[in-house]
Write an enzyme that holds these catalytic residues in place. Structure first.
Site, PDB file in Angstrom:
ATOM      1  N   GLU A  15      34.765  41.290  50.985  1.00 51.82           N
ATOM      2  CA  GLU A  15      35.759  42.271  50.922  1.00 51.82           C
ATOM      3  C   GLU A  15      35.709  42.524  49.485  1.00 51.82           C
ATOM      4  O   GLU A  15      36.660  41.819  48.912  1.00 51.82           O
ATOM      5  CB  GLU A  15      36.937  41.771  51.643  1.00 51.82           C
ATOM      6  CG  GLU A  15      37.756  43.234  52.001  1.00 51.82           C
ATOM      7  CD  GLU A  15      38.787  43.754  50.872  1.00 51.82           C
ATOM      8  OE1 GLU A  15      38.137  44.510  50.069  1.00 51.82           O
ATOM      9  OE2 GLU A  15      39.976  43.226  50.582  1.00 51.82           O
ATOM     10  N   LYS A  61      39.775  27.698  47.673  1.00 53.31           N
ATOM     11  CA  LYS A  61      40.034  27.876  46.444  1.00 53.31           C
ATOM     12  C   LYS A  61      40.681  29.072  45.934  1.00 53.31           C
ATOM     13  O   LYS A  61      40.455  30.256  45.929  1.00 53.31           O
ATOM     14  CB  LYS A  61      38.569  28.055  45.591  1.00 53.31           C
ATOM     15  CG  LYS A  61      38.473  27.402  44.338  1.00 53.31           C
ATOM     16  CD  LYS A  61      39.361  28.186  43.253  1.00 53.31           C
ATOM     17  CE  LYS A  61      38.759  29.456  42.961  1.00 53.31           C
ATOM     18  NZ  LYS A  61      39.445  30.147  41.926  1.00 53.31           N
ATOM     19  N   GLU A  66      37.277  51.130  40.275  1.00 55.00           N
ATOM     20  CA  GLU A  66      38.601  50.616  40.748  1.00 55.00           C
ATOM     21  C   GLU A  66      39.492  49.984  39.522  1.00 55.00           C
ATOM     22  O   GLU A  66      38.980  49.307  38.827  1.00 55.00           O
ATOM     23  CB  GLU A  66      38.158  49.298  41.661  1.00 55.00           C
ATOM     24  CG  GLU A  66      39.355  48.900  42.279  1.00 55.00           C
ATOM     25  CD  GLU A  66      38.964  48.007  43.338  1.00 55.00           C
ATOM     26  OE1 GLU A  66      39.734  47.819  44.443  1.00 55.00           O
ATOM     27  OE2 GLU A  66      38.438  47.001  43.148  1.00 55.00           O
ATOM     28  N   CYS A  89      43.510  46.628  47.306  1.00 55.44           N
ATOM     29  CA  CYS A  89      42.131  46.656  47.508  1.00 55.44           C
ATOM     30  C   CYS A  89      42.069  48.406  48.252  1.00 55.44           C
ATOM     31  O   CYS A  89      41.127  49.031  48.116  1.00 55.44           O
ATOM     32  CB  CYS A  89      41.152  45.666  48.306  1.00 55.44           C
ATOM     33  SG  CYS A  89      42.026  45.221  49.665  1.00 55.44           S
TER      34      CYS A  89
END
Length: 499
Positions: free
Chosen positions: A263, A187, A397, A298
């Site tokens: 992750e 997906k 973040e 990331c």
């Protein structure tokens, strides 16, 4: 691959249907999603708005192929040959994939040509070549038994892929999972589905048995949730945000206790000591460590910890590099900085920039939307100095081209600042001292530590983090084994010789 300096040619056809079994399929509901070009804000095409019915069909196709054994039980040498054929097909279509990735994400075409597609190819070939090198174990049993352990594929793997590196992150999951003999339902993000859809088509064309790789587009709450809650999916492999990762763990518990690999990003410290002999080189790495891919990485080095004795000098060097990184047309080979993925993401980054100013950080560069006339979602490289490590800019973040500079006085303070985060994905340091390098490598709480180079590892090394950066590893041979179970077999014998 097309020459890096040549203009990009838009493909005549954009993938627009899910790949389920051997079929290219619209959504069962007939509904679709608008797919926008981040570089212009204009619509590229529409994609199927997949939901439970579409996921059910894809999982059924994957399960039928797995249980049928055509892929799972294929001789390793033949499975390797098929995956290498897919790699050859991807290499032949490299320019098409590079352009699709740029159109879909706003990345510079030079990056998709030079990084995203080549690294996806490297990943596919690495795991293809690993297939006939996966060994089990023989146990030290007595003479009346033969005991051995083998790696059994899990079955049906669901992969939910992020929008920042759609092709590469998909391949990090697809290649090891199918190398182990599993079937998959992927997906992709609804913001960047084109390369995953084209890969699904290409896999069929290259000879991968139908049902081994299925690709269903749709939103997270619809298609993603249906995949994670499905009773016949054995594992979910996910790269993305912390809140979604937590929700996936709930879904796993609420369904069949499927395995989950997560992750979830980071707030990575980039530490620069005064003893490093080439500060210009370090400044280049620091700038690109946060501004590459528009900061949507990331492992972005979003916190710069710099020794106070060189703080002013080094920040000026970083600013000088940052001023050369100018947002431009993603399809122009000369562009170094592309567009942010969506207007929603851009607005969120701007909110965090405004909050940083309110909290007292010193804005040294950028902070504003760029190329407004293009209709795209661009942001100038942004640098804040004198950031408190307790401030939101140092804790959250941002996922945009925004750097937070934090000075330190001693190695002990640098280590404390670096580890003072909820995350633990990556850390980096620049030093001329092997003693400092070794000491920090041991004590930094991060899944990856880079010394005198940023993002320096490759497919041969595991990728993943500590703490709220998630668990499980992509890349390296370690990634293969998370898509398999260990099965112990013991054969008892009476023997033909007397004791």
């Amino acid at each position: 691959m097309t020459s890096p300096s040549l203009p990009a040619q838009i493909p005549s056809r954009l993938p627009s249907l899910s790949v389920i079994g051997a079929e290219r399929a619209p959504a069962a509901s007939g509904e679709s999603l608008d797919n926008l070009d981040p570089g212009t804000g204009r619509m590229l095409n529409t994609l199927p708005a997949g939901s439970t019915a579409d996921i059910d069909r894809a999982v059924a196709a994957a399960r039928a192929r797995f249980e049928g054994g055509q892929w799972r039980d294929m001789k390793p040498a033949q499975r390797k040959k098929t995956m290498l054929a897919l790699a050859d097909a991807l290499e032949s279509a490299a320019e098409e994939f590079a352009v699709l990735e740029t159109l879909d994400t706003g990345k510079p075409i030079s990056d998709t040509r030079g990084v995203d597609v080549p690294l996806a190819l490297d990943t596919l070939r690495f795991y293809a070549e690993s297939i006939d090198k996966i060994y089990g174990e023989v146990g030290p049993s007595g003479p009346d038994k033969l005991s051995y352990a083998v790696h059994d594929p899990l079955g049906v793997i669901g992969a939910i892929v992020p929008w920042n590196f759609p092709l590469l992150m998909a391949m990090w999951k697809i290649a090891p999972a199918i190398a182990m003999g599993n079937s998959m339902v992927v997906k992709p993000s609804e913001l960047s589905s084109l390369t995953a859809l084209r890969l699904g088509e290409l896999a069929l064309e290259a000879g991968l048995p139908e049902g081994v790789l299925n690709v269903v587009t749709g939103t997270g709450p619809d298609a993603g949730a249906a995949l994670a809650l499905h009773q016949d999916v054995d594992m979910i492999a996910f790269t993305g945000s912390g809140p979604v990762g937590r929700q996936l763990m709930h879904y796993a518990a609420d369904s069949n206790l499927k395995r989950v690999s997560l992750e979830l990003g980071g707030k990575s410290p980039h530490i620069v000591f005064a003893d490093y002999p080439d500060l210009d080189r370090a400044a280049q790495a620091v700038a690109w460590g946060i501004f590459y891919n528009q900061g949507q990485v990331c492992t972005a080095g979003s916190r710069l910890l710099v020794e106070r004795s060189i703080h002013g000098e080094f920040v000026e060097k970083v600013l000088a590099v940052a001023r050369t990184i100018v947002p431009g047309d993603p399809l122009d080979p000369a562009t170094k900085l592309g567009a942010v993925i969506s207007e929603k993401q851009l607005d969120g980054v701007l909110v965090k920039i405004a909050r940083a100013q309110q909290e007292g950080a010193a804005l040294r560069l950028g902070g504003s939307r760029a190329r407004v006339e293009s209709g795209g979602f661009f942001l100038d490289p942004t640098v804040f100095d004198a950031v408190d490590n307790r401030a939101s800019l140092a804790r959250e973040e941002v996922f945009g081209p925004v750097l937070a500079v934090i000075p330190f006085d001693t190695p002990q303070e640098a280590l404390a600042l670096a580890n003072d985060t909820d995350y633990g994905l990556a850390s980096g340091l620049w030093t001329g001292s092997i003693d400092v390098a070794q000491a920090f490598a041991r004590r930094l709480r991060a899944g990856m530590v880079w010394v005198n180079g940023w993002d320096a590892c490759d497919i041969t090394m595991p990728f993943g983090g500590f703490r709220q950066s998630g668990f499980g590893r992509d890349r390296s041979l370690h990634a293969l084994y998370k898509y398999a179970d260990m099965k112990s077999v013991t054969i008892s014998t009476t023997g033909i010789f007397p004791a």
